[in-house]
Scaffold this active site. Sequence first.
Site, mmCIF file in Angstrom:
data_model
loop_
_atom_site.group_PDB
_atom_site.id
_atom_site.type_symbol
_atom_site.label_atom_id
_atom_site.label_comp_id
_atom_site.label_asym_id
_atom_site.label_seq_id
_atom_site.Cartn_x
_atom_site.Cartn_y
_atom_site.Cartn_z
ATOM 1 N N HIS A 311 0.888 -1.194 0.103
ATOM 2 C CA HIS A 311 0.174 -0.102 -0.163
ATOM 3 C C HIS A 311 1.104 1.370 -0.086
ATOM 4 C CE1 HIS A 311 -3.235 2.971 1.200
ATOM 5 N NE2 HIS A 311 -3.938 1.939 0.642
ATOM 6 N N ASP A 368 -8.241 -4.465 -0.546
ATOM 7 C CA ASP A 368 -8.746 -4.886 -1.835
ATOM 8 C C ASP A 368 -8.317 -6.427 -2.083
ATOM 9 O OD1 ASP A 368 -9.446 -2.622 -3.205
ATOM 10 O OD2 ASP A 368 -7.556 -1.878 -3.263
#
Length: 434
Positions: A311, A368
């Site tokens: 991320h 996700d």
Amino acid sequence: MNENIKVLAPAILTLEDKDYSLPTYIGVEGEKAIDITKLRSQTGYVTLDDGYGNTGACESAITYIDGEKGILRYRGYPIEELAAHSRFVEVAYLLLNGDLPNSDQLKHFSTHLNQSSIIHEDMHHFFSGFPRGSHPMGILATMVASLSTFYPIPEELDEATETQIVANLVSQVRTIAAFSYKKSIGEPLVYPSIKYKYTSNFLNMMFASPVRDYQLDPDIVDAIDMFLILHADHEQNCSTSSVRTAGSSLANVYAVITAGIAALWGPRHGGANQEVIKMLEQIHAEGGDGTEFINQAKDKDSGRRLMGFGHRVYKNFDPRAQVLKQHCDKLLNKPGVNDPLLDIARRLEEIALKDDYFISRKLYPNVDFYSGLILRAAGIPTNMFTVLFAIGRMPGWLAHWREMVHGDQVTIYRPRQIYMGETLRHYQDITQRT
Ligand code: CMC
């Protein structure tokens, strides 16, 4: 300037042998900023910050993120506490109004959302005009923009109208989303019903049909509600910044939200969970169990990455992923769940979490990774994933729009540029051009 912002010693900037004093501030959570609002008028210089990674475009009191520590808070409340105790409608109220509602306020808000859930009957014809196979994000953006024509906004926005607009958008986005899915599969539309709560209502509109009752599974309802909570805001991300940019021109709010939907559509933003499923399908099609894919993801020359890992902001863990993993495990361990892609996902997660390549680079599963799996397990088609993200993000977009239009003054967003094109040249008649 917000009264909570503390002033630090000014920064001294030296340019062409001249010193300039720039005010500096510290926010309530310790973020430090240099105020450059007068930089160009005082020095003739602008700043260059491609992608705005170092630019604070506004003051905001909605969401706080500390990526190093894995902190995400809505209006001061840790995401973990909201996830443990709240539902999406309550979180939407919190983001939009600044505080958690008491029971009367929540009941009133919830009833208002329910009463606002039906879109104008004439809008139904629009759905038939889209070609078969149209991307639901295209339909969503078009339909949200068209709300501006069915629900015109007076020039002077009073409180009651604003409350109605907010209710329309938070509620109707899920009706439009479900209708676009129904059209894409050629089934009749299922209307929202007063019988159901927010998330159940959406799932019923998606999956019920006149010839088939939809049995709501409480684990699926909870998982989708959690997905919406975790996506409800993420401070100045690409789509929210687009909402603020469009909103700063004081455009019609339905058009402003359409700008957010357009920005969310991209694979670098809302489309990442779709990429996780594509990766799993690819591994399945190639007949592997994931080991070979992980080896390729570690090799820069392969051009492959382990989707759903890593991320830009969260460098130790993604707090949203930790919450969603519990719901994901619950759904995947349910009797009768038998999906080869889910087995591959489990294996990828198991290998990567023990592999030194991923551990040393602090690459952990992000939101996700699990959200793709949850949406798939709930029967949501892959091309609807970003639409569900838009449903979740709606209260966040609206909270930012509200914060901006009710601020001291709305400054139109108008960045500068460093011009690198042709310098002055003169028009030539077409006969003289080579
Ligand atoms: N698979 C394999 N290697 C990776 C991955 C990955 N998913 N992510 C980063 N790396 C490696 C990268 O090659 C680099 O290695 P080295 O140090 O040897 O050069 C190192 O880790 C740091 O990579 P980076 O690109 O500098 O990291 P970043 O923080 O700039 O990128 C990211 C973050 C999300 C773009 C990246 O991790 C990625 O591409 N992940 C896969 C796509 C994905 O899941 N995206 C969704 C993110 S969550 C979105 C949201 O919050 O809404």
